[in-house]
Design a protein around this motif. Structure first.
Motif, PDB file in Angstrom:
ATOM      1  N   GLU A   1       0.824  -1.209   0.000  1.00  0.00           N
ATOM      2  CA  GLU A   1       0.000   0.000   0.000  1.00  0.00           C
ATOM      3  C   GLU A   1       0.860   1.262   0.000  1.00  0.00           C
ATOM      4  N   ARG A   2       2.007   1.216   0.665  1.00  0.00           N
ATOM      5  CA  ARG A   2       2.826   2.420   0.829  1.00  0.00           C
ATOM      6  C   ARG A   2       3.330   2.969  -0.500  1.00  0.00           C
ATOM      7  N   TYR A   3       3.640   2.075  -1.457  1.00  0.00           N
ATOM      8  CA  TYR A   3       4.171   2.587  -2.720  1.00  0.00           C
ATOM      9  C   TYR A   3       3.102   3.286  -3.551  1.00  0.00           C
ATOM     10  N   LYS A   4       1.844   3.179  -3.128  1.00  0.00           N
ATOM     11  CA  LYS A   4       0.752   3.863  -3.820  1.00  0.00           C
ATOM     12  C   LYS A   4       0.472   5.237  -3.212  1.00  0.00           C
ATOM     13  N   PHE A   5       1.433   5.756  -2.477  1.00  0.00           N
ATOM     14  CA  PHE A   5       1.379   7.105  -1.917  1.00  0.00           C
ATOM     15  C   PHE A   5       2.675   7.829  -2.279  1.00  0.00           C
ATOM     16  N   PRO A   6       2.614   9.160  -2.397  1.00  0.00           N
ATOM     17  CA  PRO A   6       1.490  10.050  -2.077  1.00  0.00           C
ATOM     18  C   PRO A   6       0.381  10.087  -3.126  1.00  0.00           C
ATOM     19  N   SER A   7       0.588   9.429  -4.261  1.00  0.00           N
ATOM     20  CA  SER A   7      -0.437   9.490  -5.305  1.00  0.00           C
ATOM     21  C   SER A   7      -0.480   8.174  -6.061  1.00  0.00           C
ATOM     22  N   PHE A   8      -1.623   7.917  -6.653  1.00  0.00           N
ATOM     23  CA  PHE A   8      -1.777   6.748  -7.514  1.00  0.00           C
ATOM     24  C   PHE A   8      -3.000   6.985  -8.386  1.00  0.00           C
ATOM     25  N   ALA A   9      -3.184   6.123  -9.389  1.00  0.00           N
ATOM     26  CA  ALA A   9      -4.251   6.371 -10.363  1.00  0.00           C
ATOM     27  C   ALA A   9      -4.697   5.057 -10.991  1.00  0.00           C
ATOM     28  N   HIS A  10      -5.797   5.124 -11.713  1.00  0.00           N
ATOM     29  CA  HIS A  10      -6.279   3.967 -12.463  1.00  0.00           C
ATOM     30  C   HIS A  10      -7.219   4.436 -13.565  1.00  0.00           C
ATOM     31  N   TYR A  11      -7.424   3.569 -14.553  1.00  0.00           N
ATOM     32  CA  TYR A  11      -8.409   3.839 -15.596  1.00  0.00           C
ATOM     33  C   TYR A  11      -9.046   2.524 -16.016  1.00  0.00           C
ATOM     34  N   GLY A  12     -10.197   2.627 -16.697  1.00  0.00           N
ATOM     35  CA  GLY A  12     -10.883   1.441 -17.184  1.00  0.00           C
ATOM     36  C   GLY A  12     -11.683   1.753 -18.430  1.00  0.00           C
ATOM     37  N   LEU A  13     -11.806   0.757 -19.305  1.00  0.00           N
ATOM     38  CA  LEU A  13     -12.589   0.883 -20.532  1.00  0.00           C
ATOM     39  C   LEU A  13     -14.053   0.628 -20.209  1.00  0.00           C
ATOM     40  N   ASN A  14     -14.916   1.555 -20.609  1.00  0.00           N
ATOM     41  CA  ASN A  14     -16.337   1.513 -20.273  1.00  0.00           C
ATOM     42  C   ASN A  14     -17.082   0.515 -21.162  1.00  0.00           C
ATOM     43  N   GLU A  15     -16.743  -0.760 -20.978  1.00  0.00           N
ATOM     44  CA  GLU A  15     -17.378  -1.842 -21.719  1.00  0.00           C
ATOM     45  C   GLU A  15     -17.501  -3.058 -20.807  1.00  0.00           C
ATOM     46  N   GLU A  16     -18.275  -4.042 -21.243  1.00  0.00           N
ATOM     47  CA  GLU A  16     -18.398  -5.269 -20.470  1.00  0.00           C
ATOM     48  C   GLU A  16     -17.082  -6.040 -20.473  1.00  0.00           C
ATOM     49  N   ASN A  17     -16.906  -6.856 -19.430  1.00  0.00           N
ATOM     50  CA  ASN A  17     -15.762  -7.772 -19.331  1.00  0.00           C
ATOM     51  C   ASN A  17     -14.428  -7.038 -19.401  1.00  0.00           C
ATOM     52  N   ASN A  18     -14.321  -5.964 -18.637  1.00  0.00           N
ATOM     53  CA  ASN A  18     -13.073  -5.223 -18.574  1.00  0.00           C
ATOM     54  C   ASN A  18     -12.621  -5.081 -17.133  1.00  0.00           C
ATOM     55  N   GLU A  19     -11.367  -4.714 -16.966  1.00  0.00           N
ATOM     56  CA  GLU A  19     -10.795  -4.493 -15.648  1.00  0.00           C
ATOM     57  C   GLU A  19     -10.154  -3.113 -15.615  1.00  0.00           C
ATOM     58  N   VAL A  20      -9.886  -2.622 -14.410  1.00  0.00           N
ATOM     59  CA  VAL A  20      -9.169  -1.361 -14.290  1.00  0.00           C
ATOM     60  C   VAL A  20      -7.672  -1.631 -14.311  1.00  0.00           C
ATOM     61  N   VAL A  21      -6.928  -0.645 -14.752  1.00  0.00           N
ATOM     62  CA  VAL A  21      -5.470  -0.708 -14.784  1.00  0.00           C
ATOM     63  C   VAL A  21      -4.947   0.328 -13.805  1.00  0.00           C
ATOM     64  N   GLU A  22      -4.160  -0.111 -12.817  1.00  0.00           N
ATOM     65  CA  GLU A  22      -3.579   0.813 -11.845  1.00  0.00           C
ATOM     66  C   GLU A  22      -2.206   1.268 -12.319  1.00  0.00           C
ATOM     67  N   MET A  23      -1.857   2.504 -11.977  1.00  0.00           N
ATOM     68  CA  MET A  23      -0.588   3.066 -12.428  1.00  0.00           C
ATOM     69  C   MET A  23      -0.290   4.340 -11.651  1.00  0.00           C
ATOM     70  N   SER A  24       0.893   4.877 -11.871  1.00  0.00           N
ATOM     71  CA  SER A  24       1.246   6.157 -11.268  1.00  0.00           C
ATOM     72  C   SER A  24       0.474   7.286 -11.948  1.00  0.00           C
ATOM     73  N   VAL A  25       0.409   8.430 -11.287  1.00  0.00           N
ATOM     74  CA  VAL A  25      -0.234   9.598 -11.883  1.00  0.00           C
ATOM     75  C   VAL A  25       0.493  10.008 -13.156  1.00  0.00           C
ATOM     76  N   GLN A  26       1.816   9.916 -13.159  1.00  0.00           N
ATOM     77  CA  GLN A  26       2.592  10.252 -14.350  1.00  0.00           C
ATOM     78  C   GLN A  26       2.205   9.358 -15.523  1.00  0.00           C
ATOM     79  N   LYS A  27       2.057   8.049 -15.275  1.00  0.00           N
ATOM     80  CA  LYS A  27       1.679   7.124 -16.344  1.00  0.00           C
ATOM     81  C   LYS A  27       0.263   7.394 -16.836  1.00  0.00           C
ATOM     82  N   LEU A  28      -0.641   7.738 -15.919  1.00  0.00           N
ATOM     83  CA  LEU A  28      -1.999   8.085 -16.346  1.00  0.00           C
ATOM     84  C   LEU A  28      -1.975   9.325 -17.223  1.00  0.00           C
TER      85      LEU A  28
END
Length: 293
Positions: free
Chosen positions: A237-264
Motif C-alpha cells: 500500500e505504501r508505494y501507492k502514496f502520495p499518489s496513484f491512479a487507475h483507468y478502465g474501458l467503459n465496456e463489459e468484461n473489462n478491468e481497471v489498470v492501476e498506475m502512477s499519476v505520471q503514467k496516467l
C-alpha cells in the motif's frame, strides 16, 4: 460528434472560468479548497467547458468541469472524506441552475415535476435522457461512498456529476475500485486526500427523439493525491502514496489498470485531446523536498 472527438480543436488554454449564475474569471477560494494546491488540472480548454462549483445546502461541496455540448462532466474534483461506505437511498436526482440561461440560485435543485424548460436541456442532461438508455446507467464521478457527511453524500446526486456507464462495468469493476480506494485512503491517508475522476469520449452518443444528447465515455480514469500518509503502511500500500491512479474501458468484461499519476497523464495524452502541458496535480503530487537546516 462528441467534443473530445472533434479533430482540429486545439486544446491549449488553462480553464479559469467558473459558472455561478454568471461566468467568473477565477474559481472562488471556497471552490479551490477541493483542488490540490488550489489548482485545477491544466492543459484543457474549449468554449463548451464550464467550471461548476457544486453547491448544496448553502455550502460548496466539490468542483466539476462540465461539457455543455456533450452534456457530461469532463471531471469532478473533490476531497475524500473518511466513511464506512454508506449509500444515500432517499436523495432525489438534481440539476444545475448555474447552467440555465437565467437563475436566482447557485445551488443544485431537485428536478421539478412535469416539463423541463428548454433552457435546462440545452446545456445539461435531464432525467428523460437516461429513461430509455437501456444500455447504460448513471454513474457518479464523485461517488457518495467517498463522502462522510449526509449533505456531502447528497450533493453527489446531480446529473452534472454523472456519466453513462455500461452496467456490468459500473457494478462489477468501477464501483469495486471505488471501494478499494476508499479503504486505502481510510486506512493510510492521515491528511487531506484530493481526488480527480474524469472521462474520455470518442463520439458515441445517447440519442433522444433522434437528437444527440449525451456523450458516452470511452474510458473512465481517477487519481488521488495525499501527501500526508502513513509511512509505516505495508509496502503493497505504501508505494501507492502520495499518489496513484487507475483507468478502465467503459465496456463489459473489462478491468481497471492501476498506475502512477505520471503514467496516467501519459496515457491520456495519447488517447484524448489534451496538450503537452496537461497535468492532473501540480508537480504530479510530488511534494517539494523539505529544506534541511
Amino acid at each position: 460528434m462528441a467534443f473530445w472527438a472533434q479533430k482540429g480543436v486545439l486544446l491549449v488554454s488553462l480553464l479559469t472560468s467558473a459558472v455561478r449564475g454568471r461566468v467568473e474569471k477565477e474559481l472562488s477560494p471556497e471552490c479551490r479548497e477541493f483542488l490540490y494546491m488550489g489548482t485545477p488540472p491544466t492543459g484543457l480548454g474549449h468554449h463548451a467547458l464550464q467550471f461548476i462549483c457544486q453547491r448544496y445546502n448553502k455550502r460548496a461541496r466539490y468542483v466539476t468541469l462540465y461539457n455543455t455540448v456533450d452534456r457530461i462532466p469532463v471531471y469532478s474534483a473533490y476531497t475524500f472524506k473518511r466513511s464506512e461506505g454508506e449509500r444515500c437511498l432517499d436523495v432525489p436526482w438534481m440539476y444545475e441552475p448555474q447552467l440555465s440561461t437565467s437563475s436566482d440560485t447557485d445551488e443544485m435543485q431537485p428536478f421539478p415535476r412535469g416539463y423541463i424548460h428548454k433552457n435546462f436541456e440545452d446545456a445539461q442532461a435531464v432525467l428523460d435522457d437516461y429513461s430509455n438508455a437501456v444500455l447504460y446507467e448513471r454513474g457518479s464521478l464523485n461517488p457518495d461512498e467517498h463522502q462522510g457527511e449526509p449533505d456531502d453524500k447528497a450533493s453527489t446526486y446531480t446529473l452534472t456529476n454523472v456519466v453513462p456507464m455500461v452496467p456490468d462495468f459500473h457494478k462489477t469493476v468501477w464501483s469495486k475500485r471505488e471501494h478499494v480506494v476508499r479503504k486505502r485512503l481510510n486506512n493510510y491517508c492521515r491528511g487531506r486526500a484530493y481526488v480527480v475522476t474524469g472521462v474520455t469520449t470518442s463520439g458515441k452518443m445517447i440519442r433522444r427523439e433522434n437528437i444527440n444528447r449525451i456523450a458516452v465515455p470511452t474510458y473512465l480514469w481517477s487519481a488521488y493525491c495525499c501527501v500526508d500518509f502513513d509511512h509505516n503502511a505495508p509496502y503493497a500500500e505504501r508505494y501507492k502514496f502520495p499518489s496513484f491512479a487507475h483507468y478502465g474501458l467503459n465496456e463489459e468484461n473489462n478491468e481497471v489498470v492501476e498506475m502512477s499519476v505520471q503514467k496516467l497523464k501519459e496515457f491520456l495524452q495519447r488517447t484524448t485531446f489534451v496538450d503537452q502541458n496537461f497535468q492532473i496535480f501540480v508537480g504530479d503530487c510530488d511534494p517539494p523536498a523539505r529544506v534541511k537546516l
